[in-house]
Scaffold this active site. Structure first.
Site, PDB file in Angstrom:
ATOM      1  N   GLU A   3       0.877  -1.170   0.000  1.00 40.89           N
ATOM      2  CA  GLU A   3       0.000   0.000   0.000  1.00 40.89           C
ATOM      3  C   GLU A   3       0.918   1.224   0.000  1.00 40.89           C
ATOM      4  O   GLU A   3       2.110   1.082  -0.229  1.00 40.89           O
ATOM      5  CB  GLU A   3      -0.939  -0.038   1.222  1.00 40.89           C
ATOM      6  CG  GLU A   3      -1.756  -1.325   1.263  1.00 40.89           C
ATOM      7  CD  GLU A   3      -2.684  -1.440   2.469  1.00 40.89           C
ATOM      8  OE1 GLU A   3      -3.127  -0.409   2.992  1.00 40.89           O
ATOM      9  OE2 GLU A   3      -2.966  -2.577   2.887  1.00 40.89           O
ATOM     10  N   LYS A  59      -0.709   4.109  -4.909  1.00 42.29           N
ATOM     11  CA  LYS A  59       0.076   2.873  -4.838  1.00 42.29           C
ATOM     12  C   LYS A  59       0.898   2.649  -6.110  1.00 42.29           C
ATOM     13  O   LYS A  59       1.463   1.575  -6.285  1.00 42.29           O
ATOM     14  CB  LYS A  59      -0.853   1.673  -4.627  1.00 42.29           C
ATOM     15  CG  LYS A  59      -1.694   1.740  -3.365  1.00 42.29           C
ATOM     16  CD  LYS A  59      -2.598   0.531  -3.255  1.00 42.29           C
ATOM     17  CE  LYS A  59      -3.788   0.797  -2.366  1.00 42.29           C
ATOM     18  NZ  LYS A  59      -4.764  -0.310  -2.414  1.00 42.29           N
ATOM     19  N   ARG A 290     -14.037  -8.240   2.232  1.00 45.84           N
ATOM     20  CA  ARG A 290     -12.664  -8.102   2.723  1.00 45.84           C
ATOM     21  C   ARG A 290     -12.614  -8.501   4.183  1.00 45.84           C
ATOM     22  O   ARG A 290     -13.504  -8.152   4.963  1.00 45.84           O
ATOM     23  CB  ARG A 290     -12.177  -6.650   2.605  1.00 45.84           C
ATOM     24  CG  ARG A 290     -12.084  -6.126   1.211  1.00 45.84           C
ATOM     25  CD  ARG A 290     -10.856  -6.681   0.512  1.00 45.84           C
ATOM     26  NE  ARG A 290     -10.716  -6.142  -0.823  1.00 45.84           N
ATOM     27  CZ  ARG A 290     -11.252  -6.689  -1.905  1.00 45.84           C
ATOM     28  NH1 ARG A 290     -11.982  -7.785  -1.800  1.00 45.84           N
ATOM     29  NH2 ARG A 290     -11.076  -6.154  -3.083  1.00 45.84           N
TER      30      ARG A 290
END
Length: 317
Positions: A3, A59, A290
């Site tokens: 990230e 990113k 997630r």
DNA sequence: ATCCCTTCCTGAACGC
DNA sequence: TGCGTTCAGGAAGGGA
């Protein structure tokens, strides 16, 4: 999973050993890693190019080349770069070798084949490449950028300055993107158009710091909560950068080094362990498909009534 | 416009 | 032991 803090660390470790070097040729071990254009075009364009600077946007790792071109890289889940000496051993997940004219080899390794390398031509090509990214979180003292918001410097060879000036993340920019949205705040934060650079780890960390439950609908957040969230995002990312990234399995910097932020995480993958604030057991739930980690006491799940009528913020239990 | 689901991909961790 | 199944997830694209 790289990230923002991980990509920033790769950027910082790669710059001193790559900027100023010239590429000899690209060897595409798995041509599917090229994100745009054909493999032969990619190889032809890279050959002879000089790296004039390295920067990051969200990113994306941006390797600036001469003649106003950029090699844009997204590492996705398991991608990484490692600088190797000539003829070095090859990882079984090696996808591309960028050979330098001095004999060194920049290896692009990616177990799960999600990462992509793409060439952007000209400042408009770079803008197009980055078009889906929202505001950039600016980490205090993290950058020595000499560009200003909204000012695009197209001068090749000037390092950070040759990236179009992004809008910066503020509480106001978040508020405008959350307004009217019913989706869970976690989904909105994972959307790179809300804010660039956050992934599953730092979203969970930021929401815990801000004491916001991930299922809270974005549009129900008040001004104070969004202000807290904005600060929490910056704190989580700054801590990640300070610790050179979070190495849970695959992540390495360009020198092969691991980060240490995994030992500093407050909730991510700490399910079953006590909350560092209140001692309640951290639990793992699913939000927008997630894995999501929360303290059920510090982050109270919204109800129909609490979403309509905001409760007073909790101060010091 | 917004939101949710599927796809891509491999390897680890399961269950039988 | 060895097989098959499930899970992990960033972003793009499609459907509702």
């Amino acid at each position: 999973m790289p990230e923002l803090p991980e990509v920033e660390t790769i950027c910082r470790t790669l710059a001193p050993i790559l900027v100023g070097s010239a590429f000899a040729r690209a060897e595409l071990v798995w041509p599917g890693c090229i994100g745009n254009g054909s493999a032969p075009d990619f190889e032809a364009s890279l050959a002879g190019s000089i790296c004039t600077g390295i920067s990051r946007r969200g990113k994306y790792l941006l390797i600036a080349l001469d003649h106003s071109r950029w090699l844009g890289v997204h590492l996705r889940m398991t991608g990484r770069f490692t600088m190797m000496d000539s003829g070095a051993d090859r990882d079984r997940h090696l996808r591309a070798v960028l050979h330098l004219q001095d004999g060194r080899e920049l290896h692009f390794i990616d177990q799960r084949k999600f990462g992509r390398l793409a060439l952007a031509f000209g400042i408009d090509g770079l803008r197009h490449f980055l078009r889906r990214l929202g505001p950039e979180p600016v980490i205090a003292a993290a950058r020595s950028s000499n560009s200003h918001p909204g000012e695009a410097d197209d001068t090749a060879g000037s390092g950070f300055a040759n990236v179009p000036g992004p809008e910066f993340m503020t509480a106001a920019s978040l508020a405008s993107r959350f307004s009217g949205r019913r989706a869970p705040i976690k989904s909105l934060l994972l959307d790179q158009q809300s804010v660039a650079g956050l992934g599953n780890i730092y979203v969970d960390e930021a929401l815990f710091r801000a004491r916001i439950h991930p299922l809270t609908s974005g549009g129900s957040l008040g001004t104070a909560e969004i202000g807290n969230l904005c600060e929490a995002i910056l704190e989580s990312l700054a801590q990640g950068i300070e610790n050179r990234g979070t190495t849970l399995s695959d992540y390495r910097d360009a020198l092969g080094g691991t980060g240490s932020n995994q030992t500093k995480l407050l909730v991510f993958r700490r399910n079953g362990k006590p909350c560092l604030v209140c001692g309640t057991e951290i639990i793992r739930v699913r939000v927008s498909a997630r894995g999501t980690h929360i303290c059920p006491r510090c982050q109270v799940e919204p109800t129909a009534t609490s979403a309509a009528v905001r409760p007073p913020s909790v101060k010091g239990d």
